[in-house]
Design a protein around this motif. Structure first.
Motif, PDB file in Angstrom:
ATOM      1  N   GLY A   1       0.799  -1.201   0.000  1.00 49.77           N
ATOM      2  CA  GLY A   1       0.000   0.000   0.000  1.00 49.77           C
ATOM      3  C   GLY A   1       0.837   1.258   0.000  1.00 49.77           C
ATOM      4  O   GLY A   1       2.054   1.222  -0.198  1.00 49.77           O
ATOM      5  N   TYR A   2       0.156   2.372   0.211  1.00 45.97           N
ATOM      6  CA  TYR A   2       0.826   3.665   0.245  1.00 45.97           C
ATOM      7  C   TYR A   2       0.374   4.441   1.477  1.00 45.97           C
ATOM      8  O   TYR A   2      -0.773   4.351   1.908  1.00 45.97           O
ATOM      9  N   TYR A   3       1.313   5.197   2.029  1.00 44.76           N
ATOM     10  CA  TYR A   3       1.124   5.925   3.279  1.00 44.76           C
ATOM     11  C   TYR A   3       0.980   7.413   3.012  1.00 44.76           C
ATOM     12  O   TYR A   3       1.627   7.973   2.121  1.00 44.76           O
ATOM     13  N   SER A   4       0.160   8.069   3.815  1.00 41.50           N
ATOM     14  CA  SER A   4      -0.100   9.498   3.615  1.00 41.50           C
ATOM     15  C   SER A   4       1.172  10.319   3.751  1.00 41.50           C
ATOM     16  O   SER A   4       1.439  11.213   2.930  1.00 41.50           O
ATOM     17  N   ARG A   5       1.972  10.026   4.765  1.00 44.31           N
ATOM     18  CA  ARG A   5       3.204  10.791   4.959  1.00 44.31           C
ATOM     19  C   ARG A   5       4.157  10.603   3.784  1.00 44.31           C
ATOM     20  O   ARG A   5       4.692  11.572   3.229  1.00 44.31           O
ATOM     21  N   ASP A   6       4.378   9.366   3.392  1.00 47.27           N
ATOM     22  CA  ASP A   6       5.296   9.083   2.283  1.00 47.27           C
ATOM     23  C   ASP A   6       4.780   9.673   0.981  1.00 47.27           C
ATOM     24  O   ASP A   6       5.529  10.280   0.209  1.00 47.27           O
ATOM     25  N   MET A   7       3.477   9.466   0.729  1.00 53.23           N
ATOM     26  CA  MET A   7       2.909   9.955  -0.516  1.00 53.23           C
ATOM     27  C   MET A   7       3.041  11.473  -0.619  1.00 53.23           C
ATOM     28  O   MET A   7       3.377  12.013  -1.686  1.00 53.23           O
ATOM     29  N   ALA A   8       2.801  12.175   0.477  1.00 50.14           N
ATOM     30  CA  ALA A   8       2.938  13.632   0.471  1.00 50.14           C
ATOM     31  C   ALA A   8       4.355  14.047   0.093  1.00 50.14           C
ATOM     32  O   ALA A   8       4.563  14.997  -0.667  1.00 50.14           O
ATOM     33  N   HIS A   9       5.341  13.307   0.599  1.00 48.42           N
ATOM     34  CA  HIS A   9       6.735  13.659   0.322  1.00 48.42           C
ATOM     35  C   HIS A   9       7.153  13.220  -1.082  1.00 48.42           C
ATOM     36  O   HIS A   9       8.050  13.823  -1.676  1.00 48.42           O
ATOM     37  N   GLN A  10       6.509  12.207  -1.620  1.00 50.12           N
ATOM     38  CA  GLN A  10       6.869  11.701  -2.949  1.00 50.12           C
ATOM     39  C   GLN A  10       6.145  12.433  -4.078  1.00 50.12           C
ATOM     40  O   GLN A  10       6.481  12.262  -5.255  1.00 50.12           O
ATOM     41  N   LEU A  11       5.139  13.233  -3.754  1.00 52.44           N
ATOM     42  CA  LEU A  11       4.299  13.827  -4.781  1.00 52.44           C
ATOM     43  C   LEU A  11       5.096  14.682  -5.757  1.00 52.44           C
ATOM     44  O   LEU A  11       4.832  14.664  -6.959  1.00 52.44           O
ATOM     45  N   ALA A  12       6.090  15.416  -5.286  1.00 49.85           N
ATOM     46  CA  ALA A  12       6.876  16.268  -6.191  1.00 49.85           C
ATOM     47  C   ALA A  12       7.600  15.419  -7.231  1.00 49.85           C
ATOM     48  O   ALA A  12       7.593  15.737  -8.429  1.00 49.85           O
ATOM     49  N   GLY A  13       8.227  14.334  -6.792  1.00 49.77           N
ATOM     50  CA  GLY A  13       8.897  13.455  -7.742  1.00 49.77           C
ATOM     51  C   GLY A  13       7.931  12.809  -8.707  1.00 49.77           C
ATOM     52  O   GLY A  13       8.237  12.615  -9.892  1.00 49.77           O
ATOM     53  N   ALA A  14       6.734  12.458  -8.216  1.00 50.30           N
ATOM     54  CA  ALA A  14       5.716  11.889  -9.099  1.00 50.30           C
ATOM     55  C   ALA A  14       5.278  12.909 -10.148  1.00 50.30           C
ATOM     56  O   ALA A  14       5.041  12.560 -11.311  1.00 50.30           O
ATOM     57  N   ASN A  15       5.181  14.181  -9.757  1.00 46.63           N
ATOM     58  CA  ASN A  15       4.867  15.222 -10.730  1.00 46.63           C
ATOM     59  C   ASN A  15       5.927  15.289 -11.823  1.00 46.63           C
ATOM     60  O   ASN A  15       5.617  15.477 -13.009  1.00 46.63           O
ATOM     61  N   VAL A  16       7.186  15.143 -11.453  1.00 49.34           N
ATOM     62  CA  VAL A  16       8.279  15.191 -12.427  1.00 49.34           C
ATOM     63  C   VAL A  16       8.125  14.078 -13.453  1.00 49.34           C
ATOM     64  O   VAL A  16       8.448  14.261 -14.634  1.00 49.34           O
ATOM     65  N   LEU A  17       7.607  12.929 -13.035  1.00 42.67           N
ATOM     66  CA  LEU A  17       7.406  11.797 -13.943  1.00 42.67           C
ATOM     67  C   LEU A  17       6.082  11.870 -14.691  1.00 42.67           C
ATOM     68  O   LEU A  17       5.775  10.975 -15.484  1.00 42.67           O
TER      69      LEU A  17
ATOM     70  N   PHE B   1      11.943   8.897  -5.279  1.00 40.37           N
ATOM     71  CA  PHE B   1      10.999   9.967  -5.596  1.00 40.37           C
ATOM     72  C   PHE B   1      11.492  11.318  -5.090  1.00 40.37           C
ATOM     73  O   PHE B   1      11.363  12.330  -5.794  1.00 40.37           O
ATOM     74  N   THR B   2      12.024  11.357  -3.884  1.00 43.74           N
ATOM     75  CA  THR B   2      12.437  12.656  -3.344  1.00 43.74           C
ATOM     76  C   THR B   2      13.678  13.190  -4.049  1.00 43.74           C
ATOM     77  O   THR B   2      13.803  14.407  -4.233  1.00 43.74           O
ATOM     78  N   LEU B   3      14.586  12.336  -4.476  1.00 42.10           N
ATOM     79  CA  LEU B   3      15.736  12.825  -5.231  1.00 42.10           C
ATOM     80  C   LEU B   3      15.304  13.462  -6.546  1.00 42.10           C
ATOM     81  O   LEU B   3      15.898  14.452  -6.997  1.00 42.10           O
ATOM     82  N   LEU B   4      14.261  12.931  -7.170  1.00 41.52           N
ATOM     83  CA  LEU B   4      13.728  13.563  -8.376  1.00 41.52           C
ATOM     84  C   LEU B   4      13.168  14.942  -8.057  1.00 41.52           C
ATOM     85  O   LEU B   4      13.476  15.938  -8.729  1.00 41.52           O
ATOM     86  N   GLY B   5      12.320  15.000  -7.047  1.00 47.51           N
ATOM     87  CA  GLY B   5      11.728  16.273  -6.685  1.00 47.51           C
ATOM     88  C   GLY B   5      12.752  17.296  -6.254  1.00 47.51           C
ATOM     89  O   GLY B   5      12.646  18.488  -6.575  1.00 47.51           O
ATOM     90  N   GLN B   6      13.782  16.850  -5.532  1.00 46.65           N
ATOM     91  CA  GLN B   6      14.810  17.772  -5.048  1.00 46.65           C
ATOM     92  C   GLN B   6      15.703  18.273  -6.179  1.00 46.65           C
ATOM     93  O   GLN B   6      16.254  19.370  -6.084  1.00 46.65           O
TER      94      GLN B   6
END
Length: 635
Positions: free
Chosen positions: A212-228, A517-522
């Motif tokens: 599954g996916y977690y709210s905390r993780d998903m919130a932090h990964q969203l920027a990297g997901a946007n990049v993709l 994901f966070t390295l992409l967003g960063q």
């Protein structure tokens, strides 16, 4: 507890366009072809109860061949452990090798991916495991759709090129293929899960050994997901959390959801009164929905009743219901119970043991949620509502800086309050670094001293053991304009990707989804300073290149319906190409400091300056039509 249906995924009654039969080998040999010296075993599964094995020696192979019903592009991942080097993980299309990896020796399971395999309708795809110098075990094969965007970077610094390419491929490998039939409620105590469901648009955000996916993780990964370009998954996942924040849950969203985007992950949810919930997550989801809207321009973020009601409840009733332990006067501060994560905790720091009522990460996230609510209301045309949330954000920040955080700096700054009203100072990990990251601390010497303190603690004895905690530090220091420190922490996170995670069942640090994901967003929001506003057709950029990185360029940056390329040369020159799109964008090219003049494609003009969060920038505003390239230099 099923949640309300998600209209976005209502059409997913059909199966996925491509599927691996028996991907976890729980049905024995079904679907797979086995050569001599291979078979099914149960002694060392990654998940469930079974795996495949290949004995050492040449010529051994286990494979499955599937026929593509429609055209598509896919990633193929598997967990593999090896007793020796030179085993093979191979994808063949119509008999020709399309992608292949030569495996190192690694007795612990690691996740390997064959990326962006293109298939035409009728193509025959073979997924094969082939023997090497030692035994080979494999388990949990997964198909992912190749992300809509395929961004790439080039730079004077080869480290960021290597890092970004790894992160892009690894992050894409965690994306679920909608329509896939997969297990639900898998965790370390129930490795086979509790049945199957149809997966919706989503991606892994949390431990890799949980389904599954977690709210905390998903919130932090969203920027990297946007990049993709994973806007559909971002929206579906945000909406699922929003739909779970019911009056019965006192407007908390559930902590984790299965990949069906409907049912809570059972390890974290027992009943409506007993489920994991942490105050910052409620607020972060509001902030991240506003960010997703600015990346995508999708008015569904404003018009979908489930999302809009969530924003309103999270920033109003939720605060009212969870504010009663500490007297904050006229200002309301959302609180935890101090009774553990299943009763509602004030902080993301689950390891401190402190009975927190209020915490720095919660109040900082509440501030950003107020700002997000204001921007969403303004975009919706509700200007009176927007103004009220602007005032709430301003009042909360003033109260934080004049009362809540005390008068000390560095180690003496207050970062939380216990349920009996005792102020806590010192190192609190998340409830320390979230405060500057969420920009609730006023700019000035006090904030700078606290940033110094965070870096000292995270570098020294206060360093978190879990890699996912460290992934917040680049964000913290980029937000504060400390580019060299932020880049230092990006490198440290990346350089530990092959180290075993502290949770051994999770795999390596690099196999924790948040890392990639966070390295992409960063890279994009941090180093390149990209701030999109697709609804307003505006793009703001600011170079955060660290010392020693002379230039950095990004291709295939997707914002709304447009695609861009961006390059920074140091801190004084930026080039933007509007590669494709139908409408011109307004580009706000920012440069740190005060410059007398700027040039736009060689034409000099007077400079304009503005102050943002205590920092002065020189700004050039330029219209960039589709197909155009513009270079701005600060003189």
């Amino acid at each position: 507890m099923p949640l309300s249906p998600v209209p976005l995924i209502a059409s997913l009654a059909l199966l996925a366009p491509l599927a691996v039969l028996n991907p976890g080998f729980e049905q024995g040999p079904e679907g797979w072809q086995f050569g001599p010296g291979t078979g099914i075993a149960s002694n060392y599964p990654h998940g469930g109860g079974k795996l495949i094995y290949l004995d050492e020696g040449a010529g051994r192979k286990v494979a499955q061949t599937i026929t593509a019903q429609t055209a598509g592009r896919y990633d193929i991942s598997a967990w593999i452990a090896t007793g020796g080097a030179n085993g093979g993980y191979v994808a063949r299309v119509n008999g020709a090798v399309r992608a292949a990896l030569t495996l190192p020796a690694s007795v612990n399971y690691r996740r390997y991916t064959l990326s962006r395999i293109s298939l035409a309708a009728g193509d025959r795809l073979e997924i094969a495991f082939e023997s090497g110098d030692g035994w080979l075990n494999a388990d949990d094969v997964m198909l992912s759709p190749a992300a809509p965007a395929d961004p790439s970077v080039s730079s004077s610094d080869p480290k960021i090129v290597e890092m970004f390419d790894w992160a892009k491929r690894k992050a894409n490998s965690w994306v679920q293929l909608p329509g896939t039939q997969g297990p639900l409620n898998v965790d370390e105590n129930h490795t086979g899960g509790s049945g199957t469901g149809t997966y919706a648009p989503s991606y892994w955000a949390g431990y890799a050994n949980r389904s599954g996916y977690y709210s905390r993780d998903m919130a932090h990964q969203l920027a990297g997901a946007n990049v993709l370009g994973l806007g559909a998954a971002n929206k579906a996942m945000l909406r699922s959390f929003a739909a779970s924040a019911t009056p019965e849950h006192k407007y908390y969203p559930v902590w984790a959801l299965n990949f069906d985007d409907r049912t809570p992950l059972s390890i974290d949810y027992r009943n409506p009164d007993l489920f994991v919930r942490e105050v910052p997550a409620t607020f972060e989801l509001v902030q991240k929905a506003a960010e997703a809207y600015r990346w995508s321009g999708d008015r569904g973020y404003l018009d979908d009743p489930a999302l809009w009601d969530f924003y309103r409840h999270a920033t109003a009733e939720f605060v009212d219901l969870h504010d009663g332990l500490k007297d904050n006067g006229v200002v309301k501060v959302a609180e935890g119970t101090g009774a553990g994560i299943f009763r509602g905790t004030a902080s993301y720091n689950e390891q401190s043991g402190e009975p927190l009522a209020e915490a720095g990460d919660a109040i900082g996230s509440q501030y950003q949620a107020y700002l997000a609510m204001a921007s969403l209301a303004r975009a919706k045309g509700e200007c009176t509502l927007a103004g009220s949330y602007d005032r709430k954000a301003r009042d909360l920040k003033t109260y934080y800086n004049t009362v809540w955080s005390g008068t000390g700096s560095g180690a003496d700054m207050v970062r939380g309050y216990t349920t009996d009203g005792h102020a806590l100072t010192g190192w609190g990990k998340e409830n320390s670094w979230f405060m500057p990251m969420k920009q609730i601390i006023d700019p000035g010497p006090r904030r700078e001293a606290y940033l110094d303190y965070i870096d000292q603690q995270a570098t020294g004895d206060g360093r978190p053991d879990n890699i996912e905690a460290l992934t917040y530090l680049p964000d913290t220091f980029f937000t504060a304009g400390r580019n060299d420190t932020a880049w230092k922490w990006m490198r440290q996170v990346y350089d530990q990707k092959d180290v075993q995670h502290v949770n051994t069942a999770q795999g390596t640090n690099g196999d924790y989804p948040e890392v990639s994901f966070t390295l992409l967003g960063q890279t994009v929001q941090g180093l390149l300073g990209v701030t999109p506003d697709a609804p307003a057709r505006t793009l703001t950029t600011l170079s955060h290149l660290p010392t020693g990185m002379d230039w950095l360029a990004l291709d295939d940056l997707r914002i709304g319906g447009s695609v861009f390329s961006l390059r920074h040369d140091g801190a004084t020159a930026s080039t933007l190409t509007h590669t494709s799109g139908t409408t011109a964008y307004t580009w706000q090219a920012r440069f740190p400091g005060r410059h007398a003049r700027v040039s736009v494609n060689g034409v000099t003009r007077p400079a304009r300056t503005e102050v943002v969060d205590g920092t002065t920038y020189t700004v050039a505003t330029v219209r960039v039509a589709p197909g155009a390239t513009v270079t701005v230099r600060a003189r």
